[in-house]
Design an enzyme around this catalytic site. Structure first.
Site, mmCIF file in Angstrom:
data_model
loop_
_atom_site.group_PDB
_atom_site.id
_atom_site.type_symbol
_atom_site.label_atom_id
_atom_site.label_comp_id
_atom_site.label_asym_id
_atom_site.label_seq_id
_atom_site.Cartn_x
_atom_site.Cartn_y
_atom_site.Cartn_z
ATOM 1 N N ASP A 1 -13.988 -4.738 -1.958
ATOM 2 C CA ASP A 1 -14.926 -3.916 -1.825
ATOM 3 C C ASP A 1 -16.035 -3.759 -2.808
ATOM 4 O OD1 ASP A 1 -13.637 -3.576 0.532
ATOM 5 O OD2 ASP A 1 -12.635 -1.819 0.019
ATOM 6 N N ARG B 1 0.628 -1.470 -0.062
ATOM 7 C CA ARG B 1 -0.321 -0.195 -0.373
ATOM 8 C C ARG B 1 1.124 1.094 0.332
ATOM 9 N NH1 ARG B 1 -5.520 -1.260 0.924
ATOM 10 N NH2 ARG B 1 -5.617 -3.467 2.037
#
Length: 359
Positions: free
Chosen positions: A137, A75
């Site tokens: 998601d 990330r």
């Protein structure tokens, strides 16, 4: 004809289908034109640090069913991309320089919302970029579905299925916390598929009175157990009226680590004698082999990306729109999320099935 050099990186959280998509890009490219595939390690971190290598064709065999990513991921917050840190590295300049050093004709980025923002930044800097929408998601704007989502739904549903038997055996109220960051697609689908009695989503702030009423209603109907599917980003109606920083401060002051734990504590306080347990499957929802649906979707997405490369069409991200694989300009989707509309048909169906949303 000049051999095309295609760079590929995976960024952000891992999910099922990354390797299937990498394979889709590679196999389609090898079929369509003379190519070399350059794998960049650990997402944008590898692009910044120049950590890459040219892959051999055989290395893309046998990865269709593998979870995770053969390239590694990390990330790298978009907000820090133009910030020069203590190491004095200009990240954007470094990425552009390494792109040129690799002699790439284009870069394919597999990732979610943060990845798309950085991909758009690089496209605006003049690099040839194609995005591929990855996230459990399912919150990327402009595409009906992302690869990884359906496998996560299957996994989360399996968790709820298994919780039913132990909940029924002990007459307990089970609170299952489902991933999804700040959107509730995964919780909504898994909750409906798993037969949850209560579904709490970030998009529909809940009133605890309604949740308690539903549990009491089930007991009055001689149903001794209750299943709550709670999105990790769910919030009460009182919290929804607060600014984000105030909401986070309030949660810290209340000394609970997850929203599901708070819901469980409130249920026990308001329903004396009720046994409540919390189940957090966590990163299990990210792991494992992709479902058949995600393998097909990933392959279609990868092949479409190669069609775009062949057409020299860059600065776009692949998308499923209706039943057709298409694409959107990165500039139009980067930084936007796709929340669950409160009046979405899936919500309406769930309400008709007697599922309570706490509101």
């Amino acid at each position: 004809m000049k051999k095309k050099r295609i760079g590929i990186l995976t960024s952000g959280g891992d999910c099922p289908g990354l390797n299937a998509t990498i394979r889709g890009v590679a196999r389609a490219a090898y079929e369509m034109f003379d190519t070399e595939i350059v794998g960049i390690a650990d997402g944008f971190k590898g692009l910044i640090e120049g950590d890459y290598r040219t892959f051999e064709k055989h290395e893309f065999s046998g990865i269709l069913t593998r979870g995770g990513t053969i390239l590694g991921t990390s990330r790298q917050p978009f907000s820090a991309m133009r910030v020069i840190g203590d190491n004095n590295v200009d990240k954007v300049a470094a990425m552009k320089a390494n792109y040129k050093r690799m002699n790439l004709d284009c870069l394919v980025t597999l990732g979610g919302n943060g990845t798309h923002k950085t991909a758009n930044l690089l496209a605006q800097e003049g690099l040839n970029i194609i995005g591929l929408p990855k996230t459990i998601d399912n919150d990327i704007y402009g595409t009906d579905v992302t690869f990884g989502f359906h496998t996560a739904v299957d996994t989360a549903t399996d968790v709820i299925d298994r919780i039913h038997t132990t909940a029924a055996s002990h007459g307990r109220c089970m609170v299952v916390e489902i991933m999804g960051n700040n959107v509730g697609w995964l919780t909504l689908y898994a909750g409906l598929a798993g037969g949850a009695d209560v579904i709490l989503l970030p998009e529909i702030p809940y009133n605890m009175d309604e949740v308690v009423r539903k549990v009491k209603e089930r007991h009055a109907a001689m149903k001794t157990f209750c299943i709550l599917a709670v999105a990790e980003g769910a919030m009460s109606q009182a919290e929804a009226r607060l600014k984000k920083k105030d909401r986070l401060l309030r949660r810290q002051q209340q000394h609970f680590t997850t929203i599901s734990q708070r819901v469980a504590i409130e249920l026990e306080e308001r329903l004396p004698g009720m046994e409540v347990r919390v189940v957090i499957p966590g990163h299990i929802q990210r792991g494992g082999s992709p479902s058949a649906y995600d393998r097909v979707l990933a392959t279609r997405f990868g092949a479409h990306a190669v069609e775009l490369i062949n057409e020299n069409l860059f600065g776009v991200t692949v998308a499923m729109i209706g039943n057709t694989v298409d694409h959107n300009p990165l500039a139009e989707v980067a930084g936007k999320t796709k929340p669950v509309p409160a009046d979405h048909q899936m919500v309406t169906v769930a309400r008709r099935m007697g599922i309570n949303f706490g509101a």
